[in-house]
Design a protein around this motif. Structure first.
Motif, short mmCIF file in Angstrom:
data_model
loop_
_atom_site.label_atom_id
_atom_site.label_comp_id
_atom_site.label_asym_id
_atom_site.label_seq_id
_atom_site.Cartn_x
_atom_site.Cartn_y
_atom_site.Cartn_z
N ASP A 85 0.63 12.55 -2.62
CA ASP A 85 1.11 13.93 -2.45
C ASP A 85 2.46 13.97 -1.74
OD1 ASP A 85 -1.17 14.87 -3.69
OD2 ASP A 85 -2.11 15.62 -1.84
N ASN A 86 2.77 12.93 -0.99
CA ASN A 86 4.04 12.86 -0.26
C ASN A 86 5.04 11.91 -0.90
OD1 ASN A 86 3.88 14.58 2.30
ND2 ASN A 86 1.88 13.58 2.22
N GLY A 87 4.80 11.59 -2.18
CA GLY A 87 5.75 10.77 -2.92
C GLY A 87 5.80 9.32 -2.50
N LEU A 88 4.71 8.83 -1.92
CA LEU A 88 4.64 7.45 -1.45
C LEU A 88 3.62 6.68 -2.26
CD1 LEU A 88 4.65 8.33 2.33
CD2 LEU A 88 6.58 7.43 1.02
N LYS A 89 3.83 5.39 -2.38
CA LYS A 89 2.93 4.55 -3.17
C LYS A 89 2.14 3.63 -2.24
CE LYS A 89 2.65 1.33 -6.85
NZ LYS A 89 2.97 0.79 -8.02
N ALA A 90 0.82 3.70 -2.35
CA ALA A 90 -0.06 2.82 -1.59
C ALA A 90 -0.17 1.48 -2.29
CB ALA A 90 -1.45 3.45 -1.46
N TYR A 91 -0.35 0.43 -1.51
CA TYR A 91 -0.61 -0.89 -2.08
C TYR A 91 -1.48 -1.69 -1.11
CZ TYR A 91 3.52 -2.22 0.74
OH TYR A 91 4.43 -2.40 1.75
N ASN A 92 -2.14 -2.70 -1.64
CA ASN A 92 -2.99 -3.52 -0.78
C ASN A 92 -2.20 -4.71 -0.24
OD1 ASN A 92 -3.03 -5.65 -2.69
ND2 ASN A 92 -4.88 -4.87 -3.65
N PHE A 93 -2.84 -5.47 0.63
CA PHE A 93 -2.20 -6.61 1.28
C PHE A 93 -1.67 -7.63 0.27
CE2 PHE A 93 -2.61 -10.92 3.03
CZ PHE A 93 -1.70 -10.84 4.07
N LEU A 94 -2.39 -7.80 -0.83
CA LEU A 94 -2.00 -8.80 -1.82
C LEU A 94 -0.84 -8.36 -2.70
CD1 LEU A 94 -5.58 -9.92 -2.92
CD2 LEU A 94 -4.07 -10.99 -1.22
N LYS A 95 -0.52 -7.06 -2.66
CA LYS A 95 0.54 -6.50 -3.51
C LYS A 95 0.33 -6.88 -4.98
CE LYS A 95 4.11 -6.26 0.02
NZ LYS A 95 5.48 -6.64 0.40
N ASN A 96 -0.91 -6.75 -5.42
CA ASN A 96 -1.26 -7.14 -6.78
C ASN A 96 -1.37 -5.96 -7.74
OD1 ASN A 96 -3.62 -5.93 -5.98
ND2 ASN A 96 -4.90 -7.76 -6.14
N GLY A 97 -0.78 -4.82 -7.36
CA GLY A 97 -0.82 -3.64 -8.21
C GLY A 97 -1.98 -2.72 -7.93
N ALA A 105 -11.13 -10.02 6.97
CA ALA A 105 -12.46 -10.39 7.47
C ALA A 105 -12.41 -11.05 8.84
CB ALA A 105 -13.15 -11.31 6.46
N TRP A 106 -11.30 -11.62 9.23
CA TRP A 106 -11.24 -12.27 10.54
C TRP A 106 -11.29 -11.27 11.69
CZ3 TRP A 106 -7.41 -11.40 14.12
CH2 TRP A 106 -6.23 -10.81 13.66
N MET A 107 -10.95 -9.99 11.42
CA MET A 107 -10.93 -9.02 12.51
C MET A 107 -12.31 -8.39 12.75
SD MET A 107 -7.23 -7.30 11.67
CE MET A 107 -6.84 -6.51 13.21
N PRO A 108 -13.03 -7.81 11.94
CA PRO A 108 -12.71 -7.30 10.62
C PRO A 108 -12.01 -5.93 10.70
CG PRO A 108 -15.01 -6.88 11.09
CD PRO A 108 -14.45 -7.61 12.28
N ALA A 109 -11.10 -5.69 9.74
CA ALA A 109 -10.37 -4.42 9.69
C ALA A 109 -10.08 -4.03 8.26
CB ALA A 109 -9.07 -4.54 10.46
N LEU A 110 -10.12 -2.73 8.02
CA LEU A 110 -9.81 -2.13 6.73
C LEU A 110 -8.35 -1.69 6.75
CD1 LEU A 110 -11.10 -1.00 4.04
CD2 LEU A 110 -11.43 1.14 5.32
N ALA A 111 -7.58 -2.02 5.71
CA ALA A 111 -6.15 -1.72 5.75
C ALA A 111 -5.61 -1.30 4.39
CB ALA A 111 -5.38 -2.94 6.24
N LEU A 112 -4.61 -0.42 4.44
CA LEU A 112 -3.89 0.03 3.25
C LEU A 112 -2.42 0.16 3.64
CD1 LEU A 112 -4.25 1.04 0.30
CD2 LEU A 112 -4.31 3.36 1.25
N TYR A 113 -1.53 -0.25 2.75
CA TYR A 113 -0.10 -0.32 3.05
C TYR A 113 0.71 0.70 2.25
CZ TYR A 113 -1.09 -4.78 5.26
OH TYR A 113 -1.59 -5.74 6.09
N PHE A 114 1.89 1.03 2.79
CA PHE A 114 2.89 1.85 2.10
C PHE A 114 4.22 1.62 2.81
CE2 PHE A 114 1.21 4.34 5.54
CZ PHE A 114 2.24 5.13 6.01
N ASP A 115 5.30 2.04 2.18
CA ASP A 115 6.63 1.85 2.75
C ASP A 115 7.22 3.19 3.16
OD1 ASP A 115 6.46 -0.86 2.21
OD2 ASP A 115 7.58 -0.70 0.33
#
Length: 153
Positions: A85-97, A105-115
């Motif tokens: 909605d804010n013109g940003l693209k989400a991607y995961n850690f692997l940047k695999n599309g 899993a080492w933390m464990p933590a849930l994460a989502l990325y954007f620029d």
């Protein structure tokens, strides 16, 4: 002695536009704007417990990474729509599309990325309940739930 991280700083190409992005899109509160340096400070969250500094840098911009703490529900159910909605693209850690959150899993933590508009890598993160399982690496949330449930057997 150390109780947490209070502030971090990043470089931005246009201070006014960056302040607009971080306040109007991400909802941070402007704490101080200094035209003379040029720099702006923004409060992260409530009670002045964390701050982000934005430094205007016209040339040789150095991109950085940092993460915002968020609820699990927001990351799983609202983050992608919020970003879209804010013109940003989400991607995961692997940047695999894929734009689905992943689990470290080492933390464990849930994460989502954007620029941000200057290419700084931002992250929404939530520390999950459960035992650290470093051998699993970075996995999908569905896989994490399955492995977590399997470990109870």
């Amino acid at each position: 002695m150390i109780q947490g991280l209070y502030e971090t700083h990043i470089q931005v190409s246009n201070l006014e536009k960056a302040v607009q992005f971080y306040t109007e899109v991400l909802g941070l509160e402007l704490a101080h704007y200094d035209d003379n340096r040029p720099i702006a400070f923004l409060w992260i969250g409530e009670n002045k417990k964390a701050m982000l500094g934005l430094w205007e840098q016209q040339e040789n911009l150095q991109k950085r990474h940092f993460a915002f703490s968020c609820s699990k529900d927001f990351i799983l159910n609202s983050a992608n729509k919020f970003l879209e909605d804010n013109g940003l693209k989400a991607y995961n850690f692997l940047k695999n599309g894929d734009n689905k959150p992943m689990v470290f899993a080492w933390m464990p933590a849930l994460a989502l990325y954007f620029d941000d508009p200057d290419g700084n890598q931002l992250e929404f993160i939530h520390i999950l309940e459960g035992t650290s399982q470093p051998a699993l690496g970075v996995i999908s949330y569905a896989d994490w739930l399955q492995r977590k449930d399997d470990s109870k057997v």
